[in-house]
Design a protein around this motif. Structure first.
Motif, PDB file in Angstrom:
ATOM      1  N   VAL A 174      -7.708  47.825  54.070  1.00  0.00           N
ATOM      2  CA  VAL A 174      -8.721  47.034  53.372  1.00  0.00           C
ATOM      3  C   VAL A 174      -8.424  45.537  53.516  1.00  0.00           C
ATOM      4  CG1 VAL A 174      -9.751  46.493  51.138  1.00  0.00           C
ATOM      5  CG2 VAL A 174      -9.205  48.877  51.721  1.00  0.00           C
ATOM      6  N   ALA A 175      -7.219  45.128  53.120  1.00  0.00           N
ATOM      7  CA  ALA A 175      -6.884  43.709  53.145  1.00  0.00           C
ATOM      8  C   ALA A 175      -5.377  43.552  53.089  1.00  0.00           C
ATOM      9  CB  ALA A 175      -7.522  42.980  51.963  1.00  0.00           C
ATOM     10  N   THR A 176      -4.916  42.402  53.574  1.00  0.00           N
ATOM     11  CA  THR A 176      -3.511  42.085  53.491  1.00  0.00           C
ATOM     12  C   THR A 176      -3.338  40.601  53.223  1.00  0.00           C
ATOM     13  OG1 THR A 176      -1.362  42.312  54.586  1.00  0.00           O
ATOM     14  CG2 THR A 176      -3.213  41.695  55.967  1.00  0.00           C
ATOM     15  N   VAL A 177      -2.226  40.250  52.600  1.00  0.00           N
ATOM     16  CA  VAL A 177      -1.942  38.854  52.284  1.00  0.00           C
ATOM     17  C   VAL A 177      -0.470  38.577  52.563  1.00  0.00           C
ATOM     18  CG1 VAL A 177      -1.568  39.401  49.840  1.00  0.00           C
ATOM     19  CG2 VAL A 177      -2.126  37.057  50.509  1.00  0.00           C
ATOM     20  N   SER A 178      -0.196  37.415  53.125  1.00  0.00           N
ATOM     21  CA  SER A 178       1.178  37.045  53.449  1.00  0.00           C
ATOM     22  C   SER A 178       1.943  36.685  52.186  1.00  0.00           C
ATOM     23  CB  SER A 178       1.173  35.858  54.406  1.00  0.00           C
ATOM     24  OG  SER A 178       0.600  34.724  53.773  1.00  0.00           O
ATOM     25  N   ASP A 206     -13.487  44.649  58.394  1.00  0.00           N
ATOM     26  CA  ASP A 206     -14.855  44.161  58.560  1.00  0.00           C
ATOM     27  C   ASP A 206     -15.784  44.680  57.467  1.00  0.00           C
ATOM     28  OD1 ASP A 206     -14.869  44.255  62.223  1.00  0.00           O
ATOM     29  OD2 ASP A 206     -14.146  42.747  60.804  1.00  0.00           O
ATOM     30  N   SER A 207     -15.521  45.875  57.011  1.00  0.00           N
ATOM     31  CA  SER A 207     -16.406  46.505  56.028  1.00  0.00           C
ATOM     32  C   SER A 207     -16.373  45.814  54.662  1.00  0.00           C
ATOM     33  CB  SER A 207     -16.038  47.977  55.867  1.00  0.00           C
ATOM     34  OG  SER A 207     -14.690  48.112  55.452  1.00  0.00           O
ATOM     35  N   VAL A 208     -15.360  45.000  54.402  1.00  0.00           N
ATOM     36  CA  VAL A 208     -15.245  44.355  53.092  1.00  0.00           C
ATOM     37  C   VAL A 208     -15.289  42.832  53.162  1.00  0.00           C
ATOM     38  CG1 VAL A 208     -13.870  46.314  52.286  1.00  0.00           C
ATOM     39  CG2 VAL A 208     -12.717  44.205  52.981  1.00  0.00           C
ATOM     40  N   LYS A 209     -15.322  42.279  54.360  1.00  0.00           N
ATOM     41  CA  LYS A 209     -15.351  40.817  54.507  1.00  0.00           C
ATOM     42  C   LYS A 209     -16.532  40.227  53.769  1.00  0.00           C
ATOM     43  CE  LYS A 209     -12.982  40.028  58.894  1.00  0.00           C
ATOM     44  NZ  LYS A 209     -13.155  39.698  60.328  1.00  0.00           N
ATOM     45  N   GLY A 210     -16.258  39.145  53.044  1.00  0.00           N
ATOM     46  CA  GLY A 210     -17.313  38.484  52.300  1.00  0.00           C
ATOM     47  C   GLY A 210     -17.578  39.086  50.933  1.00  0.00           C
ATOM     48  N   ARG A 211     -17.017  40.259  50.669  1.00  0.00           N
ATOM     49  CA  ARG A 211     -17.207  40.903  49.365  1.00  0.00           C
ATOM     50  C   ARG A 211     -15.899  41.035  48.591  1.00  0.00           C
ATOM     51  NH1 ARG A 211     -18.746  46.051  49.129  1.00  0.00           N
ATOM     52  NH2 ARG A 211     -17.780  46.653  51.111  1.00  0.00           N
ATOM     53  N   LEU A 219       1.825  41.961  51.480  1.00  0.00           N
ATOM     54  CA  LEU A 219       1.205  42.990  50.624  1.00  0.00           C
ATOM     55  C   LEU A 219      -0.145  43.399  51.185  1.00  0.00           C
ATOM     56  CD1 LEU A 219       2.086  41.313  47.250  1.00  0.00           C
ATOM     57  CD2 LEU A 219       3.171  43.341  48.191  1.00  0.00           C
ATOM     58  N   GLY A 220      -0.459  44.645  50.987  1.00  0.00           N
ATOM     59  CA  GLY A 220      -1.722  45.134  51.510  1.00  0.00           C
ATOM     60  C   GLY A 220      -2.421  46.073  50.550  1.00  0.00           C
ATOM     61  N   ALA A 246     -13.315  55.316  46.614  1.00  0.00           N
ATOM     62  CA  ALA A 246     -12.073  55.789  47.231  1.00  0.00           C
ATOM     63  C   ALA A 246     -10.938  55.621  46.233  1.00  0.00           C
ATOM     64  CB  ALA A 246     -11.755  55.000  48.494  1.00  0.00           C
ATOM     65  N   VAL A 247      -9.811  56.187  46.586  1.00  0.00           N
ATOM     66  CA  VAL A 247      -8.567  55.853  45.886  1.00  0.00           C
ATOM     67  C   VAL A 247      -7.961  54.658  46.617  1.00  0.00           C
ATOM     68  CG1 VAL A 247      -6.271  56.642  45.220  1.00  0.00           C
ATOM     69  CG2 VAL A 247      -8.200  58.248  45.185  1.00  0.00           C
ATOM     70  N   TYR A 248      -7.655  53.630  45.851  1.00  0.00           N
ATOM     71  CA  TYR A 248      -7.122  52.396  46.424  1.00  0.00           C
ATOM     72  C   TYR A 248      -5.621  52.335  46.176  1.00  0.00           C
ATOM     73  CZ  TYR A 248     -11.731  50.577  47.431  1.00  0.00           C
ATOM     74  OH  TYR A 248     -12.989  50.388  47.966  1.00  0.00           O
ATOM     75  N   TYR A 249      -4.895  51.968  47.227  1.00  0.00           N
ATOM     76  CA  TYR A 249      -3.436  51.894  47.179  1.00  0.00           C
ATOM     77  C   TYR A 249      -2.970  50.487  47.537  1.00  0.00           C
ATOM     78  CZ  TYR A 249      -3.727  56.997  47.569  1.00  0.00           C
ATOM     79  OH  TYR A 249      -4.021  58.320  47.372  1.00  0.00           O
TER      80      TYR A 249
END
Length: 120
Positions: free
Chosen positions: A47-51, A61-66, A33-34, A91-94
């Motif tokens: 933005v991010a992904t998870v297995s 990089d722009s969101v790491k740590g936050r 999922l992303g 932004a619109v997040y998907y």
């Protein structure tokens, strides 16, 4: 696979929001999922992904740590906890799902986005 994101809204800079994305499908735990976002006038960005297991996570990089991505396979839901929000996070997040066999498989299914607006 159907995906439905929620949890967006208006928040001041420095604040937090948690996005949720509920998914259909009997094999939810096998989906990678992303989260992606698209700001006005800009291209959609990762933005991010998870297995599937939730153990492997990647972040822009722009969101790491936050930001923190997580999932609850019992609830068929993926989350994006967003802290220390900045105006540039507006932004619109998907949310999206990949059912392919590898970590490089494309994202096949996309949900409708949820608007996040961060005021300065």
């Amino acid at each position: 696979v159907q995906l439905q994101a929620s949890g967006g809204g208006l928040v001041q800079a420095g604040g937090s929001l948690r996005l949720s994305c509920a998914a259909s499908g009997r094999t939810f735990s096998t989906y990678r999922l992303g989260w992606f976002r698209q700001a006005p006038g800009k291209e959609r960005e990762f933005v991010a992904t998870v297995s599937g297991s939730g153990l492997i996570r990647y972040y822009a990089d722009s969101v790491k740590g936050r930001f923190t991505v997580s999932r609850d396979n019992a609830k068929n839901t993926v989350y994006l906890q967003m802290n220390s929000l900045k105006p540039e996070d507006t932004a619109v997040y998907y949310c999206a799902a990949s059912i392919g066999p590898s970590g490089n498989s494309p994202f096949d299914y996309w949900g409708r986005g949820t608007q996040v607006t961060v005021s300065s």
